[in-house]
Design an enzyme around this catalytic site. Structure first.
Site, PDB file in Angstrom:
ATOM      1  N   HIS A 108       0.860  -1.186   0.000  1.00 31.85           N
ATOM      2  CA  HIS A 108       0.000   0.000   0.000  1.00 31.85           C
ATOM      3  C   HIS A 108       0.896   1.237   0.000  1.00 31.85           C
ATOM      4  CE1 HIS A 108      -3.702   2.202   0.656  1.00 31.85           C
ATOM      5  NE2 HIS A 108      -3.005   2.970   1.473  1.00 31.85           N
ATOM      6  N   ASP A 149      -6.535  -3.103   3.869  1.00 30.77           N
ATOM      7  CA  ASP A 149      -5.307  -2.453   4.362  1.00 30.77           C
ATOM      8  C   ASP A 149      -5.122  -2.615   5.874  1.00 30.77           C
ATOM      9  OD1 ASP A 149      -4.935  -1.546   1.744  1.00 30.77           O
ATOM     10  OD2 ASP A 149      -6.069   0.290   2.136  1.00 30.77           O
ATOM     11  N   GLU A 178       8.507   1.230  -3.540  1.00 37.24           N
ATOM     12  CA  GLU A 178       7.800  -0.040  -3.774  1.00 37.24           C
ATOM     13  C   GLU A 178       8.672  -0.976  -4.594  1.00 37.24           C
ATOM     14  OE1 GLU A 178       3.748   0.116  -4.985  1.00 37.24           O
ATOM     15  OE2 GLU A 178       3.362   2.006  -3.995  1.00 37.24           O
TER      16      GLU A 178
HETATM   17  C1  GRF Z   1       0.945   0.607  -6.161  1.00 38.43           C
HETATM   18  O1  GRF Z   1       1.079   1.945  -5.795  1.00 38.43           O
HETATM   19  C2  GRF Z   1       0.587  -0.229  -4.952  1.00 38.43           C
HETATM   20  O2  GRF Z   1       1.029   0.319  -3.749  1.00 38.43           O
HETATM   21  C3  GRF Z   1      -0.910  -0.228  -4.967  1.00 38.43           C
HETATM   22  O3  GRF Z   1      -1.257  -0.226  -6.332  1.00 38.43           O
HETATM   23  C4  GRF Z   1      -0.224   0.378  -7.097  1.00 38.43           C
HETATM   24  C5  GRF Z   1       0.104  -0.568  -8.199  1.00 38.43           C
HETATM   25  O4  GRF Z   1       0.977  -0.008  -9.154  1.00 38.43           O
HETATM   26  N1  GRF Z   1      -1.448  -1.345  -4.215  1.00 38.43           N
HETATM   27  P1  GRF Z   1       1.568  -0.929 -10.301  1.00 38.43           P
HETATM   28  O5  GRF Z   1       0.388  -1.508 -11.069  1.00 38.43           O
HETATM   29  O6  GRF Z   1       2.391  -1.996  -9.658  1.00 38.43           O
HETATM   30  O7  GRF Z   1       2.401  -0.021 -11.149  1.00 38.43           O
END
Ligand code: GRF
Length: 192
Positions: A108, A149, A178
């Site tokens: 998240h 979440d 991420e």
């Molecule tokens: C990410 O920001 C993640 O945190 C959320 O959805 C988004 C997905 O982005 N759960 P992507 O499709 O991986 O580019």
């Protein structure tokens, strides 16, 4: 859990940039491999990525996902150990949560418990963080339970919110976190 290469299924609904990083990370990894990519959208970019990596993919509609056995059956056929959500927007049915020994993990784009829950996804999160005047935002990787979440938090990383940040600028810096950490945290779960 025994020491063998764990079998990972990725669930994604959208562009799939995290899914791409995860597929790359596990394309040659002794601890895990991505064996299936699942999506609720037949036009999701993540399906092309799966094909490029020669990973089988599977799509389903809402009824099949919430009520049917097809999704769980497919995960069982592929002997999936760990389900990884990477931009998957539907709530996971309880039956699926019970099925997976290593759990179901989600990422998240905020420092949960702040800015999580129903309706908090994508740019909504980053706009809310800026409007609230937060000094920091970040990412949370957590296990999935039956609330949005909400499950046990496994990992967080922080980034500063700069004074004139737009939601897009903040989103880009959060996404970097991420991409840097999600594959590593998943590998940690595979090593358990
Ligand atoms: C990410 O920001 C993640 O945190 C959320 O959805 C988004 C997905 O982005 N759960 P992507 O499709 O991986 O580019």
């Amino acid at each position: 859990m025994e020491n063998r290469r764990k079998r990972i299924a990725i669930f994604a609904s959208g562009r799939g940039s995290n899914a791409a990083k995860i597929m790359e990370h596990f394309s040659d990894n002794v601890h895990g491999e991505v064996v299936l990519v699942c999506s609720n959208r037949s036009d999701a970019g993540v399906l092309d990525l799966a094909q490029a990596h020669s990973i089988p993919s599977f799509t389903f509609n809402r009824t099949e996902f919430n009520e049917g056995e097809a999704v769980i059956e497919r995960l069982k056929i592929e002997r999936v150990d760990l389900v990884v959500l990477a931009g998957f927007l539907w709530k996971i049915p309880e039956r699926m949560i019970e099925e997976f020994p290593l759990g179901i993990v989600n990422i998240h784009p905020s420092l949960l418990p702040k800015f999580g829950g129903h309706g908090m996804y994508g740019m909504h999160v980053h706009k809310a963080v800026i409007e609230a005047g937060e000094s920091h935002s970040g990412i949370t990787i957590h296990l999935v339970d039956d609330l949005y979440d909400h499950g046990a938090r496994l990992f967080q990383a922080r980034v500063r919110v700069e004074p004139n940040d737009t939601a897009e600028q903040l989103a880009a810096r959060v996404l970097e976190l991420e991409h840097r950490y999600y594959p590593k945290v998943i590998e940690g779960l595979c090593r358990l």
